[in-house]
Design an enzyme around this catalytic site. Structure first.
Site, PDB file in Angstrom:
ATOM      1  CG  HIS B  72      -2.105  -0.906   1.054  1.00  0.00           C
ATOM      2  ND1 HIS B  72      -2.821  -1.402   2.105  1.00  0.00           N
ATOM      3  CD2 HIS B  72      -2.680  -1.411  -0.057  1.00  0.00           C
ATOM      4  CE1 HIS B  72      -3.783  -2.183   1.652  1.00  0.00           C
ATOM      5  NE2 HIS B  72      -3.726  -2.201   0.339  1.00  0.00           N
ATOM      6  CG  ASP B  74      -0.696   3.756   3.973  1.00  0.00           C
ATOM      7  OD1 ASP B  74      -0.645   2.789   3.196  1.00  0.00           O
ATOM      8  OD2 ASP B  74      -1.340   3.731   5.037  1.00  0.00           O
ATOM      9  CD  GLU B 205      -3.259  -2.036  11.746  1.00  0.00           C
ATOM     10  OE1 GLU B 205      -3.884  -0.962  11.793  1.00  0.00           O
ATOM     11  OE2 GLU B 205      -3.645  -3.014  11.091  1.00  0.00           O
TER      12      GLU B 205
END
Lengths: 879, 545
Positions: B72, B74, B205
């Site tokens: 991804h 990001d 995360e």
């Protein structure tokens, strides 16, 4: 070493006690696998007491070399008897310790030693050794009895050990931990059956611990954990509900709980049960999902609130991508439905009805079965279910069992089906000729639903089904009778339909009336078992709770029948008893273990009761004393055999059951007395024995001597010859009450199966006239212990030969032993061919036998253990 | 020794994930992402801070290796910039699928940069290619010795094809950086899977730090119910989605349902979606879920049975159908999903599903916020929206329960939260500290956290000490055996024992443990005995004063 300095004689004495009593010493040992149930022969025992190598402390050894221990443990999977692997330290080396041990220890507690060594091993540094130690603990635990306090200590110890290793780094260890914890939970639950509900908290705690294991990263651990969760009992509602929702419901459930002075590890304060099943059903591995589904369903019987929420989760599982999981889910739903915990709601209907038209036949079938049991609260749901079934029928016309399901749905929802019937009647009435084609599945289905209404449970509502429906149903006779199952034969069904349909076609009113009556009679007795029977057919394995429910209701019916006998309605009482017995038989066939044994015991009991009823009727009818073998004599003999079977063919009769049997024996003897009309000495002595036994049983006050026995005792004490007894026989018998107990403890049925190798009427064995011939048998024995005396009863016409059966060489565990042997038949008749009838018999040892030893054969008091077997012989010349 | 953790991105924020961890002198950069809502240099992490912290002059010297968790943007978007513009030439690690998917993703982003006319921080297509050439691919559970001390290993993380959690170890100090992960499996990807490791630090995360989601099954059921209702009523279903991931999952769900229901209604994939991403999935079967791995030999589930060839003209065909189209949030400016939406929205029979997230300003966002009946595209055109709207709620991120489960399973000594919103992270920090008793931090961008690290010392023990320990234990065991009969069994568990000894560090730093009585001998000193006499001030004396 706790038993170091105990005198050998003492230990020898204690051994047989251990093997016979609650303590399990039937351990297969390392050095020589002993046949179960037998005390080890002396030399071996001697070896155990004086081991060849005088090593130092065994525990130091085992903890210092866990790898070695593990290696040896792996070589011998299964229980390890530490008695033999742990040599006792030399007495001379540590006199102080030994003296202490001798002072404190009375009888040698073997499992404790095993457990202790295993616990120490479980603390080792090698993961394989730890895992093996835990497995060893599980094996010990499995054998340990729960009743005695020693067993309890072991359970706690194992549990403690397992909990310590719950966060182990090794997967294998964690797997073993889950198994052990699950086993401990079962033991705790079993113990709490006996105890008061002292610590229900511990079950909650275990549930949470298992839940936290069910989030393990290792698939095997998860599968095992979910399996163990499903076997939990007595878990509180709060914890159960929490297990369904990831959101924490209550925060203070477990905080600060102290169990036996042991503060909980802090990690368990967080509700780890939260949403464990929600996780389980979306697991990556289908095995885990399957296990989770099974457990979800299994736990439903403990809480209806839980069941309701669990249903939501289970319904979602219908979208699973693996067929196995979907089928297992249906199985779980079915399980819930049989318990009556399945309340289908409208939101579930879409998903559920989709299953009825699933592409997979297995799924369709399973879904239908559930539908046949489930209760639909709304007419709308009922109608959509019926519509869906019809759609399924149209799609798959070969699936005829749908009619049966339609019938049972209709029966379960009487008023709804009456509603359907009304509409159908209107439809039939308005339809012009030829328009309403009976061949159409829809009409057929609706008719079946309609005629099911009168069979429904809610009889208080008057459900009038238009007669036109019945007359239409006649043409569907085959389907209807198929839907009804095998309960009713077609003829009576036809006459019933004709009767209801208002047709004088089969105008034989008596037939239809009879059908109605028999139907009503059946409904009373059959209904109880009907539902269960259906499910039994499907599952082949009945649940204990369910069986006990139906047993209780059957027993109530039986008690009712007994009082019916009082009102001289003997015929009917007899019928009811017969049907009840049939019911029990069906249940017994599908059960196993002690519950199966109990059910067959009850069958026997009902048989005896029926015989009593019949006998009593005969005695009342005919008071003249006849000579020779009369009907009462035959009945009496049957009754005696039946009582004897109850007495001898069941191991582990508890007090309640034994009292029950003894009272029956008393009654049987009393009836025998009245039949003969005079008192023989033998009968009187038997009576005395029985009364004494009864008194002995009731001595500690756990049971009460019934009025019946008390009355007989009184009369007997007043008059030893027994003439008063005969005079008062009527009043005495009137006093007899049936009070069957449902508490059966660890009942075991003793039985045997006899098979002859390679022989049937087409393929007879050859022999030479007049010479002995050997017959080879395969024999399996259930729950026979070494002190039973078994014989082979072989008869050719009138001549009988008994051969003692030495089963010491048979292989097997405590429950089943089997082996084959060749038995010589000493004399063969001078005939071309003959049939030998063989059966297994067991000697009864008990007070009732008259103990006349026949020469070389069994005592005359025997029970038959197996069915009679025909062995065919043909003379060699003929072949 | 300590572990220094410098958060360059995704600190109290979602976007431009980048954490530089210094373990025993080795510097590892985890992820190198861009912030999707920023443009120019501000969308990149401030790499200069690494130089400032390390004192080195160039990045290659400062950083031992870069590890990218998944594809991804990001998490990977700034990588070409870092290597080609900033000039990092050290090793870069990522998993095989990430390496395969990376060019597609980066090229997409480069186009955005060009579209938005960034003034600075652009990189070229050649940069992307050059950068990816340097990448060393990783396999799951493959242990890689980056240099003499540093070891890294990748674990499966779910989330997206090729996503990994990274375990890094220097000496005895070990950390795990999770990247994005999912603890619950979906139709095509498995759940995150990791061993029970001894960790000093877990960097996780925390996108859904406060959300607890209900079962994915319920969401699946709702979705299928909505589709079932629409399709059996003869309607058309439009499912606007991005190419990789969700589309495959939903399509598998539908394909399966179609199979069970025995339906013949066509499912279409708009062009571009099918070929490219399905090919990747077919190639990278090893990274998908267990079920697919089990079955793909018999039938590759990415060869969808009910998916038909699609042509543009089919939009106007009568009868029910299902169409997957890009882009996900139905952007105003165009795209195929917008075209179809214009055609299908006016009929109430039809159904449009919306992805979990739609950027503000897109039609998807408008549909999500309230139920508009009329959408103005521009001054002249508008669309009447009468169709059904179904909000999809599938997410590839784990929820707070999953985060807690992972932390609990790994039981690290410290926890750092990244990739989340500040207030939510604060909430989760509280939970971690109170429920699990682990110190937890959630540093903001460019902040640094230092935690102590494990260091195991080898220590020798004298023979005497060992014998005395063993002897004590034996005696202790014997004593216990006496106790343990019958009800005292529970005590068998508590045989942890303390051993007493003296720790001696010699001049050569070797540590030794010895018995009390040996000390004098080893030190070569005499034994002195000091006796103390307690002095108790007498009360009467005090009273007298």
């Amino acid at each position: 070493m706790s038993n170091t300095k105990q005198p050998i004689s003492n230990r020898l004495r204690s051994l047989p006690v251990a093997s016979g009593g609650g303590l399990p010493s039937k351990t297969p040992t390392r050095r020589s696998p002993l046949p179960a149930g037998e005390a080890p022969p002396l030399p071996l025992l001697h070896q155990a007491l004086h081991p060849p190598n005088p090593m130092g402390d065994p525990h130091l050894l085992s903890s210092a070399h866990p790898a070695a221990a593990a290696a040896s443990a792996r070589k011998h999977p299964g229980p390890i008897d530490e008695r033999f692997s742990d040599p006792s330290p030399h007495i001379t080396k540590r006199p102080r310790v030994a003296a202490d041990a001798a002072a404190t220890v009375g009888s040698a507690p073997y499992p404790e030693e095993e457990v202790r060594s295993l616990v120490i091993m479980a603390g080792g540094i090698y993961p394989l050794a730890r895992a093996e130690a835990l497995r060893g603990l599980a094996a010990v635990l499995e054998k340990a009895g729960t009743g005695c306090c020693d067993g309890a200590g072991i359970v706690e110890c194992c549990y403690g050990c397992a909990v310590e290793l719950m966060r182990d780094e090794d997967e294998g260890v964690r797997l073993a931990v889950v198994r052990l914890v699950g086993l401990c939970a079962q033991k705790f639950a079993a113990r709490m059956d006996v105890d008061a509900k002292s610590d229900g908290d511990i079950m909650d705690l275990i549930f949470q611990q298992l839940s936290s294991m069910a989030r393990d990263m290792c698939t095997k651990v998860r599968i095992e954990a979910f399996g163990a969760l499903g076997k939990m009992q007595r878990v509180s509602d709060g914890v159960l509900l929490q297990s369904l929702s990831k959101k924490v419901i209550k925060t203070d459930t477990m905080s600060g709980t102290i169990i036996k002075g042991q503060k909980l590890p802090p990690k368990l304060k967080i509700p780890c049960a939260a949403g464990i099943f929600a996780h389980g059903i979306e697991d990556e591995f289908y095995q885990v999902r399957t296990a989770a589904c099974t457990s979800l369903g299994a736990l439903a019987k403990f809480s209806s609130q839980y069941a309701e929420k669990a249903l939501d989760l289970l319904m979602d599982m219908m979208n699973d991508d693996t067929e196995t999981v979907r089928l297992q889910t249906l199985q779980a739903l079915f399980h819930m439905a049989t318990y009556g915990y399945l309340s289908m709601q409208e939101k579930h209907m879409h998903m559920f009805l989709g299953l009825l038209v699933d592409a997979n036949a297995l799924i369709r079938n399973a879904a239908r079965k559930i539908l046949g049991l489930v209760n639909l609260p709304k007419l709308q749901m009922f109608k959509s279910a019926i519509d869906c079934l019809i759609a399924s029928l149209e799609k798959n016309p070969e699936e005829q069992d749908i009619y049966g399901i339609l019938f049972s749905i209709g029966k379960n929802h009487g008023s709804f089906s009456a509603n359907i019937a009304k509409h159908l009647a209107k439809e039939i009435a308005t339809a012009s000729d030829g328009e309403l084609i009976l061949d159409r599945p829809r009409v057929k289905a609706l008719i079946i639903v309609s005629i099911s209404a009168p069979f429904s449970d809610d009889k208080h509502k008057k459900l009038d089904i238009p007669s036109i429906i019945f007359s239409h149903a006649i043409s569907l006779l085959g389907k209807v009778s198929c839907a009804l199952g095998e309960e009713v034969n077609q003829d009576s069904l036809l006459s019933y339909l004709c009767h209801k349909g208002g047709m004088p076609l089969w105008g034989n009113r008596s037939v239809s009336v009879e059908f109605g009556e028999s139907e009503s009679c059946k409904v009373e007795t059959v209904e109880v078992g009907e539902q269960i029977e259906n499910t039994a057919k499907a599952t082949k394995c009945l649940d204990r709770v369910l069986v006990m429910q139906s047993v209780e209701s059957i027993l109530q019916t039986v008690e009712g029948a007994w009082t019916m006998r009082m009102s001289c309605d003997v015929c009917e009482a007899r019928t009811i008893l017969r049907t009840c017995k049939e019911e029990l038989k069906v249940l017994a066939e599908n059960s196993s273990g002690s519950i199966g044994a109990f059910l067959s015991f009850l069958c026997e009991y009902l048989d005896a009761i029926r015989l009593v009823v019949e006998l009593w009727q005969l005695i009342q009818l005919d008071n003249s004393y006849t000579v020779g073998l009369t009907a009462p004599d035959i009945l009496l003999e049957k009754l005696n055999i039946s009582v004897r079977r109850m007495e001898c063919c069941y191991a582990g009769l508890n007090r309640g059951l034994e009292v029950q049997v003894m009272e029956l024996a008393l009654l049987a003897n009393l009836l025998g007395l009245s039949n003969i009309g005079a008192c023989s000495k033998a009968v009187l002595s038997k009576l005395v024995w029985i009364i004494n036994r009864l008194e002995g049983l009731c001595a500690d006050g756990s049971c009460e001597l019934s009025d019946f026995s008390r009355e007989i005792k009184k009369t007997f004490e007043a008059d030893h010859i027994g003439s008063a007894l005969i005079r008062n026989i009527h009043t005495s018998v009137e006093l007899f009450r049936l009070k069957p107990t449902t508490d059966f403890g660890a009942l075991k049925a003793i039985s045997g199966v006899l098979q002859v190798c390679d022989n049937n009427s087409e393929n007879p064995q050859s022999y030479i006239c007049g010479l002995p011939v050997g017959v080879s048998f395969n024999i399996s024995l259930w729950n026979i212990s070494s002190n039973h005396r078994l014989w082979l009863h072989m008869s050719i016409g009138e001549s009988v030969q008994h051969t003692f059966l030495d089963f010491s060489s048979f292989e097997g565990d405590g429950e089943v032993k089997s082996g084959s042997m060749v038995v010589p038949l000493n004399t063969t008749p001078m005939a071309h061919s003959f049939v030998l009838r063989v059966c297994l018999i067991m000697e009864c040892y008990g007070g009732i036998s008259s103990n006349q030893e026949r020469h070389g054969g069994p005592s005359d008091c025997v029970v038959q253990l197996s069915d009679e077997l025909d062995v065919y012989f043909v003379s060699t010349g003929q072949r | 020794m300590s572990i220094e953790c410098l958060v360059l991105g995704a600190g109290q924020d979602v976007g431009k994930s980048c954490v530089v961890a210094t373990i025993g002198g080795r510097r590892v950069m985890f992820d190198c992402g861009v912030h999707l809502f920023c443009r120019g240099r501000s969308s990149y992490p401030e790499f200069d801070r690494i130089l400032a912290a390390s004192g080195a002059t160039d990045f290659t010297a400062a950083i031992s290796c870069v590890v990218i968790t998944h594809s991804h943007l990001d998490h990977i978007g700034a990588l070409p910039y870092f290597t080609e513009v900033c000039g990092y030439h050290g090793p870069i690690y990522m998993t095989y699928p990430t390496k395969a998917l990376a060019p597609m993703m980066l090229e997409d982003y480069r186009k955005v940069m060009v579209d938005q006319q960034w003034e600075e921080g652009q990189y070229s297509y050649e940069d992307i290619l050059r950068c990816l050439k340097k990448v060393i691919p990783l396999d799951l559970k493959q242990t890689i010795q980056v240099d003499k001390d540093l070891v890294i290993r990748a674990y499966y993380a779910g989330h997206v094809l090729g996503a990994a959690m990274i375990y890094a170890k220097v000496g005895d100090a070990a950390i795990v950086y999770t990247g994005d992960y999912n603890m619950t499996p979906d139709r095509h990807l498995g759940a995150a899977q990791i061993d029970r490791l001894k960790l000093d630090l877990l960097i996780t995360e925390s996108t859904y730090a406060k959300t607890t989601r209900d079962s994915r099954r319920a969401r699946e059921r709702e979705f299928l119910q909505a589709v079932h209702k629409c399709v059996s009523g003869g309607g058309k279903v439009l499912i606007p989605l991005f190419a990789v991931g969700r589309a495959q999952e939903l399509c598998m769900l539908l394909d399966d349902y179609w199979e069970r229901m025995n339906w013949k209604i066509p499912i279409y994939f708009s062009a571009g979606l099918t070929i490219q991403s399905n090919t990747y999935y077919k190639m990278l079967i090893g990274w998908t879920s267990q079920k697919i791995k089990d079955n793909y030999r018999a039938h590759n589930p990415f060869d969808f049975k009910h998916v038909c060839h699609f042509e543009r003209s089919f939009i106007n065909n009568p009868g029910p159908c299902v169409l997957f189209a890009t882009p996900g949030m139905i952007s105003n400016s165009g795209g195929f999903s917008f075209e179809v939406f214009k055609k299908w929205a006016p009929s109430e029979k039809n159904l449009v599903t919306l992805p979990g997230y739609c950027a503000p300003g897109s039609i998807g966002h408008k549909l999500m916020s309230g139920k508009p009946t009329r959408i103005e595209v521009d001054k002249d055109t508008h669309i009447d929206v009468r169709c059904q709207i179904h909000q999809l709620a599938f997410s590839p991120h784990t929820d707070s329960k999953g985060i807690m489960d992972l932390i609990e399973f790994l039981s690290p000594k410290h926890v750092i939260l990244v990739h989340g919103e500040k207030p939510l992270m604060a909430f989760l920090k509280e939970r971690v500290e109170s429920e699990l008793g682990m110190p937890c931090y959630y540093p903001a961008n460019n902040e640094s956290v230092s935690i102590p690290a494990t260091k195991n010392l080898k220590m020798s023990a004298t023979e005497r000490f060992i014998t005395s320990c063993a002897g004590e234990q034996t005696e202790d065991n014997l004593r216990k055996q006496k106790l343990i009969c019958g009800s005292n069994m529970a005590e068998a568990n508590t045989d942890r024992k303390l051993a007493e000894g003296i720790l001696l560090m010699e001049k050569n730093k070797a540590v030794k443990i010895l018995c009390e009585d040996e000390l004098v001998q080893v030190l070569g000193m005499e034994r002195h005995l000091v006796q103390n006499e307690p002095m108790v001030s007498s009360r009467t004396g005090a009273a007298g004063e």
